[in-house]
Design an enzyme around this catalytic site. Structure first.
Site, PDB file in Angstrom:
ATOM      1  CG  LEU A  54      -7.063   3.589  10.758  1.00 15.41           C
ATOM      2  CD1 LEU A  54      -6.131   3.924   9.449  1.00 15.41           C
ATOM      3  CD2 LEU A  54      -8.384   4.052  10.551  1.00 15.41           C
ATOM      4  CG  ASP A  59     -11.868  -2.864  16.444  1.00 15.32           C
ATOM      5  OD1 ASP A  59     -12.853  -2.263  16.035  1.00 15.32           O
ATOM      6  OD2 ASP A  59     -11.108  -2.261  17.332  1.00 15.32           O
ATOM      7  CB  SER A  79      -2.560  -2.407  12.898  1.00 14.64           C
ATOM      8  OG  SER A  79      -2.267  -1.693  14.166  1.00 14.64           O
TER       9      SER A  79
END
Ligand code: GLA
Length: 740
Positions: free
Chosen positions: A476, A523, A478
């Site tokens: 996800l 991201d 991080s």
């Protein structure tokens, strides 16, 4: 110190590395430096609650990329050189008690792909001429750490035994026009007495000329010069033959069998290597229960091995014990699933009771005013592995993220405290910023400052503390969130201006160059630029973006974690990038306008199919069709057609599973189980792959049944506890915002 001293009589280098005297020696199991770091436990070399396969630089290296100057001066008779090279450790599993003989085949297969990746990546360095991959197992061969692991030495020269073997192979090739190993293998198959285990593609046998009691050679039936040629099917078969062989070893004297396993293959010096044939050699010092074979006077002093065992008898003994065939190895594989994925999946962190500003003060004492930043994680709705192909993505930010507090300090030192790990790392800005193998988590902070410095920002000392609710290693993002938070506090403290696309590039460069994973821009970009209630449509070539309203009505985005942790570092990710680049090269020869896969149509790709390696073709097909799916998803969402959007998610999963091959059995199971729930419109793997999470479009009323049925059945079939959470599309990173 470490240096290379020339042995003029044997005409070979000797590596002298005295610091290796200090390496950790047979620590108790509770203090194993290769185990995952347990919450509240002592910090190991792998600061994660669990992991899959990990590669890091050896803390006690014999060879170093930046070696010290030799301790003594050279003379014409006694040349001395810096010991340049790379030494890496490959940790096979988070489980201390694991061994190759008991691991699931899937893990061994993954290990093979990690070896392949390291061979290619280290081999590409200009100072590396030979990548030597090996494992020492058991105290009998001097192993100081029992945790299952192997090593890699990237040599600046071809090591002497390998050189001798290659010279003989080269001569044979020149004289007979064929490969020496292929000829030897054909003879072994004809004779049959020394064969131990047969796979479809790999074969294990006790060589006619065995020097060790139960020595085995394992090689591919086809001529393969190096592991660069391994396909997924090769690695699957290799895993089964290797596991079966090691089970036989352990069965021999009903005890873990000590061995040295070395891999010989083509050098990486750019010379012709057609005569090389990749193979494993297993040297086995145990000659009988409780009896070891030592390399004593005749072996060490004269270089002549004396084998106490007849090769034909050793082979017959090995055939009799352990699994009877490779099929038996495969059939028994399910039994040790309990070893497979992480026993403790990362959980969503607890919201820290204290603010990060308090944590900052508690860690570094009172000081000047602090700035805070919050950067969210993300889930990608569709558009996977398209970002680095200059294509389109459609992610959204999630509500979980990383909060960071920071303040300037007078000295040119940076100190970083990780609240979740309870660790602090520091580095000086007086020296060039380098990765820290002891605190790898700090590399994301180091990387951002390093990239900012390279971009001309005047760096200054600072203290940073961070923590958050974003589970690490679940796919996800991080790492991107940590980098984005660092970039934002750095911009505030160092007072430079930089817009979102540039900041996102800084984070990408940090991860690409300092951390070493060739990720795309998606991201950090979405973590910076997302908007609440919207997905972010990003053109990864122009970096133009649009906020697409996520009007899901009666539906929600459910994120489901598989409990299998992806290992992006040193994994197949970088290989996929190279395969895409290989495809572009072929396409561009036909049409110079094709600069990236983004420019290719399916027709253009199909027109080149005959020239493309079949694997490369499938990789390209995924990217081309996925780009089209992102564009169609954007318009489907625009007209509120969630059904069509769900279908596109399903198609994306199938393409990632079959063409791009970045899924895994656990994720496929989660997706299949999700699709059996009537309230689910679409389900797919999300993020880099090889584990991590799935993203599902679920009707609100079905969320509970989804949670219970999917997770319950998943647990029953795999023994793994996954979890599901629902997240609204959240805002991007902000400065000054407290953690929610
Ligand atoms: C990882 C990378 C991204 C992207 C995805 C796959 O998450 O960080 O840049 O390539 O994989 O879509």
């Amino acid at each position: 110190m470490s240096e290379l001293r020339w042995h003029p009589f044997l005409e070979q280098w000797v590596i002298t590395a005295t610091h290796r005297q200090d390496r950790t020696f047979l620590p108790p199991a509770d203090y194993c430096p290769l185990c995952p770091t347990r919450p509240g436990g002592f910090p190991t070399e792998v600061p994660d609650p669990t992991y899959d396969i990990v590669v890091f630089e050896n803390k006690f290296p014999s060879l170093q990329a930046d070696p010290p100057q030799p301790a003594v001066a050279a003379t014409p008779l006694s040349p001395v050189e810096p010991a340049k090279g790379v030494c890496e450790v490959v940790v096979y599993s988070p489980h201390h008690e694991d061994a190759l003989a008991s691991m699931p085949l899937e893990r061994i297969q993954h290990l093979a792909s990690v070896w392949k990746d390291r061979y290619q990546e280290l081999g590409a360095k200009d100072f590396v001429r030979y990548v030597f991959i090996f494992e020492n197992r058991g105290e009998a061969v001097g192993v100081t750490l029992h945790h299952p692991h192997g090593q890699i030495y990237a040599f600046p020269f071809i090591p002497p035994i390998v050189e001798k073997e290659l010279a003989a192979s080269r001569r044979f090739y020149a004289e007979k026009g064929k490969c020496l190993m292929c000829a030897s293998l054909a003879e072994e198959i004809r004779d049959g007495r020394r064969i131990v285990l047969e796979g479809d593609r790999f074969l294990a046998w006790v060589p006619f000329h065995a020097r060790w009691p139960y020595e085995v050679t394992l090689a591919s039936r086809e001529h393969q010069v190096s592991m660069a040629e391994w396909s997924a099917a090769d690695m699957e078969d290799l895993a089964a033959v290797l596991k079966g062989l090691l089970q036989k070893y352990d069965a021999l004297f009903a005890k873990p069998f000590p061995y040295m396993m070395v891999i010989h293959q083509a050098p990486t010096d750019g010379e012709d290597d057609q005569h090389a044939h990749l193979h494993f050699e297993l040297y086995t010092p145990q000659r009988a229960p409780g009896r070891l074979k030592f390399l004593a006077g005749v072996e060490s002093g004269a270089g002549n091995f004396i084998n106490d065992k007849l090769a034909e008898e050793s082979a017959a003994e090995l055939r009799r014990v352990g699994p009877a065939s490779v099929a038996a190895v495969r059939a028994a594989d399910g039994a040790d699933r309990k070893h497979a994925p992480s026993a403790q999946p990362p959980v969503r962190g607890q919201r820290p009771a204290r603010s990060m500003s308090d944590v900052l003060e508690a860690s570094f004492g009172p000081g000047g005013a602090a700035v805070t930043a919050f950067a969210p994680g993300r889930v990608n709705l569709i558009g996977e592995h398209t970002d680095y192909n200059e294509g389109f993505v459609l992610p959204m930010a999630i509500e979980d993220g990383i909060e960071m507090a920071a303040r300037s300090r007078a000295s040119r030192e940076v100190r970083v405290h990780s609240f979740d790990l309870g660790e602090t790392a520091s580095f000086s800005l007086e020296e060039s910023i380098r990765p820290d193998p002891v605190h790898p988590w700090s590399n994301y902070v180091r990387g951002v400052l390093w990239a900012l410095g390279r971009a001309g920002v005047a760096l200054g000392g600072m203290d940073l503390a961070f923590g958050g609710t974003l589970p690490q290693g679940a796919g996800l993002s991080s790492s991107a969130a940590l980098q984005v938070a660092t970039a934002l506090v750095a911009r505030a403290l160092l007072r430079f201006s930089m817009d979102v696309p540039r900041l996102a590039r800084i984070c990408q460069e940090s991860e690409n160059e300092l951390v070493g994973v060739k990720v795309g821009i998606m991201d950090p970009f979405v973590s910076l630029a997302a908007r609440k209630g919207h997905a972010l449509f990003l053109d990864c070539r122009t970096l133009a973006f649009e906020h697409v309203p996520l009007a899901l009505g009666e539906h929600v985005v459910a994120i489901c974690y598989s409990g299998v942790k992806h290992a992006l570092v040193a994994s197949e990710y970088n290989l996929r990038r190279r395969q895409c680049a290989a495809g572009v090269e072929v396409l561009r020869a036909h049409d110079p306008r094709i600069r990236a896969l983004r420019d290719a149509s399916l027709e253009a790709l199909d027109a080149c199919r005959a020239e493309l390696d079949p694997v490369v073709y499938r990789r390209c097909r995924h990217v081309v069709t996925e780009n089209a799916r992102v564009l169609e998803s954007k318009s489907a969402l625009g007209r509120g057609d969630l059904r069509r959007f769900g279908e596109l998610m399903d198609a994306s999963h199938a393409s990632l599973r079959d063409d791009y091959e970045v899924s895994c059995a656990e994720i496929d199971l989660l997706v299949d189980l999700a699709r059996q729930n009537a309230g689910v419109l679409g389900a797919r793997i999300t993020g880099g792959g090889f584990g991590g999470c799935t993203v599902n479009l679920v009707s609100r009323g079905a969320v509970e049944s989804f949670r219970q049925e999917v997770l319950g059945e998943y647990r029953r079939r795999t023994g793994i506890d996954g979890w599901v959470f629902i997240s609204e599309a959240a805002d991007g990173a902000n400065l000054g915002g407290p953690i929610r």
